[in-house]
Write an enzyme that holds these catalytic residues in place. Structure first.
Site, short mmCIF file in Angstrom:
data_model
loop_
_atom_site.label_atom_id
_atom_site.label_comp_id
_atom_site.label_asym_id
_atom_site.label_seq_id
_atom_site.Cartn_x
_atom_site.Cartn_y
_atom_site.Cartn_z
N CYS A 2 -33.68 20.15 28.92
CA CYS A 2 -32.26 19.88 28.75
C CYS A 2 -31.90 18.55 29.41
O CYS A 2 -32.29 18.27 30.53
CB CYS A 2 -31.37 20.97 29.33
SG CYS A 2 -31.61 22.57 28.57
N LYS A 489 -54.13 17.60 24.28
CA LYS A 489 -53.43 16.58 23.50
C LYS A 489 -53.43 16.94 22.02
O LYS A 489 -52.41 16.85 21.35
CB LYS A 489 -54.09 15.20 23.65
CG LYS A 489 -53.87 14.44 24.91
CD LYS A 489 -52.47 14.01 25.21
CE LYS A 489 -51.69 15.08 25.89
NZ LYS A 489 -51.66 15.19 27.29
#
Ligand code: F6R
Length: 612
Positions: A2, A489
């Site tokens: 957020c 990754k």
């Protein structure tokens, strides 16, 4: 996790907030919203999706206002939809809040508020805060600031909350505990944000709000109060960040830019610390605690994700060079098992963001039990460096791509310097080993640049393998954590299932998976394990597995044995992860892009995980 932006001043708030939200979008991107105070009325716009979707929703609407708050969300409580998007309003619609964090006891508060007649629109813990402030203010007939203070005493969890109230049109109130909040100081204006990136183009002067502080922010005034309601003098700091560092600078993705920046960032991480010619290695933060390191009975490394992988590499480095037993722990697990901390233990906390809640609470626990805490962080002024006794910054610059790349290699650069320095001071590294390592370290930026020249070659390999559904990554010794990082990754940016393993473990289980449809990536550069890893490759080839191998230049044996090779320059064994991880980052990047995915913002992820 957020992103929050607030503005109060003479400018139009909307463009400032919107641009700020785009800069903070790496923190969460499932929905976004904005509240503006227009002639005493709140105008709220919220939309599921990215900030661009919010922008589209607002296009053509009246957005004139000099005060407002905005939010980009990473959902914790409640689905990512328009209703659960922030800002949230109080029942009377007079108060808007944005929140980053989690309110752990929201359910009981909500129940109580419902009994008092409050009606909730969505499922978030955050909406409860707006109603709770309204209720407390009404019950106590008190001012907003006092109501907020009372609410903070009752809520449990982590938060930054910014409050915009129709009845207090000249101010924003912000509070923080365990999540980051920066306030930019302008002339007759203030900017609030989860990090400095939305602020940098307006002002260089910022205040980092501390836990439990309340900030009352007016155009011309910033009043900071502590939990005892005493006014604090804000500590104004100068930002050490350039605008270019948070822009794509001609690259297609931040991830790509950050991969290609690595020679420079590793160099930055060595600058002012390493002078190989003079045999000097100086890490300011380490100097003061050198005795604690030299005398340490044990080191515990605490981190999460990619930083945890850097910690695993550090375990090999520190045990080898400084002969200190090292344990590497997932911070989230360490914290909740009543960890044993003995006198003389040193904790090393590794974190790019410096805000990861799991790592932060773990080091607080360790500190309480008497450990010395050394932080290795990237973001200057973040919470982890602030609660650590000492530390070293990695100087990777802002990392915006959600999948960590340059922060990892910068962490390794700092960690190897710690291992070398402590080893040398302790006498477990001989002067010749010490000098060799310093010279080898100095050459790493050039070696990484060499690997980056293989970009097109790696792209071709990516093209060949983009359609596969599973990958195995294997390495031994220093290359085992590199295998884990390569697998992480790939899964993050391409959504392909990938596992990392120590290569020798393959025969204890994962070998059952090997068949033609399973590409196995071996990190097989020349080191003490080389002949063993060649045998492991043979074992995979004997079972028709496809092998991609990261090898050293000139390794014709493996070139003939495997399906695809990526050759990288040779270096000291302990430094090899810095070079060997680069092709794996590029492989993941290209596969993600070839699959048409937004590699900067992989689904469900967010950078800076500020909730436990
Ligand atoms: C992976 C990644 C994450 C982070 C992890 C810890 O690409 O970025 O696994 O490494 O969330 O974050 P920091 O290092 O900020 O503590």
């Amino acid at each position: 996790m957020c992103g929050i932006v607030g503005y109060i001043g003479n400018r139009q708030a909307y463009p400032v907030i919107l641009k700020g939200l785009k800069r903070l979008e790496y923190r969460g991107y499932d929905s976004a919203g904005i509240a503006l105070l227009q002639e005493g009325q709140l105008a709220v716009h919220k939309k599921q999706g990215k900030v661009a979707d919010l922008e589209e929703l607002v296009a053509g609407k009246r957005v004139q206002a000099n005060i407002g708050i905005g939010h980009t969300r990473w959902a914790t409580h409640g689905a990512p939809n328009d209703i659960n998007a922030h800002p949230h309003l109080s029942g009377d619609g007079k108060l808007a809040i944005v929140h980053n964090g989690i309110i752990e006891n929201y359910a009981s508060i909500k129940k109580d508020l419902i009994q008092k007649g409050h009606r909730f629109l969505g499922d978030t813990d955050s909406e409860v805060i707006a109603h709770f402030i309204e209720e407390i203010k009404r019950q106590n007939q008190c001012a907003l600031e006092e109501a907020i203070r009372l609410v903070l005493k009752r809520i449990v969890g982590a938060y930054v909350i910014v409050i915009l109230d129709c009845d207090n049109p000249g101010e924003l109130i912000a509070v923080r505990k365990g999540s980051p909040l920066v306030i930019g100081i302008g002339k007759g204006e203030h900017f609030l944000a989860s990090d400095a990136s939305p602020i940098i183009e307006y002002t260089q002067e910022v205040v980092y709000v501390n836990d439990y502080e309340i900030a009352i922010v007016r155009p011309d005034e910033l009043v900071l109060k502590n939990s005892s309601n005493e006014v604090q003098t804000p500590y104004i700091q100068k930002l050490d960040m350039e605008l270019a560092s948070i822009e794509k600078d001609g690259y297609d993705y931040f991830m790509q830019k950050e991969i290609f920046e690595q020679p420079q960032r590793i160099f930055d991480s060595l600058r002012g610390r390493l002078n190989a010619q003079k045999g000097r290695l100086t890490l300011g933060g380490l100097h003061q605690y050198m005795d604690a390191f030299i005398q340490a009975n044990r080191m515990v490394i605490l981190a999460c994700g990619t930083s945890w992988h850097a910690g695993l590499v550090a375990e090999y480095m520190i045990e080898k060079m400084a002969r200190i037993p090292v344990e590497v722990e997932y911070a989230s697990e360490f914290r909740y098992r009543d960890p044993i901390i003995n006198k003389g233990d040193v904790i090393l906390a590794i974190s790019q963001s410096g805000e990861t809640a799991d790592t932060l609470v773990a080091i607080e626990e360790a500190k309480e039990k008497g450990a010395v805490v050394f932080g290795v962080c990237n973001v200057v002024g973040a919470s982890i460096p602030r609660v650590s006794h000492a530390g070293a910054y990695t100087h990777a610059g802002p990392e915006i791509g959600v999948a960590s790349t340059k922060a990892f290699t910068a962490q390794l650069t700092v960690l190897v310097q710690i291992a070398i320095k402590v080893g040398y001071e302790k006498g477990t590294l001989s002067p010749s080993q010490y000098f060799n390592l310093l010279h080898a370290l100095e050459q790493i930026p050039d070696k990484v640049a060499e690997v980056l020249k293989k970009d097109q070659e790696i792209k071709e390999i990516a093209r060949k393998y983009e359609g596969y559904k599973d990958f195995l990554f294997l390495g031994r010794g220093y290359n085992f954590p590199v295998a884990l990082e390569g697998a992480l990754k790939l899964k993050e940016v391409s959504y392909i299932h990938a596992e990392g393993y120590p290569a020798a473990e393959m025969k204890h289980g994962p070998i059952a998976l090997v068949e033609e449809s399973l590409p196995v990536v071996f990190i097989a550069t020349r080191d003490a394990h080389y002949s063993k890893i060649v045998s492991n490759i043979q074992e995979v080839k004997a079972r028709n597995g496809k092998v991609i191998a990261v090898v050293n230049e000139g390794d014709d044996t493996l070139r003939e044995l495997v399906d695809d090779v990526i050759a990288v320059p040779e270096t000291e064994e302990a430094l090899a992860p810095l070079v060997n991880v680069i092709p794996l980052q590029l492989l993941a990047y290209h596969i993600g892009v070839l699959k048409n995915l937004d590699v900067d913002k992989p689904r469900n992820l967010a950078k800076s995980v500020t909730v436990e």
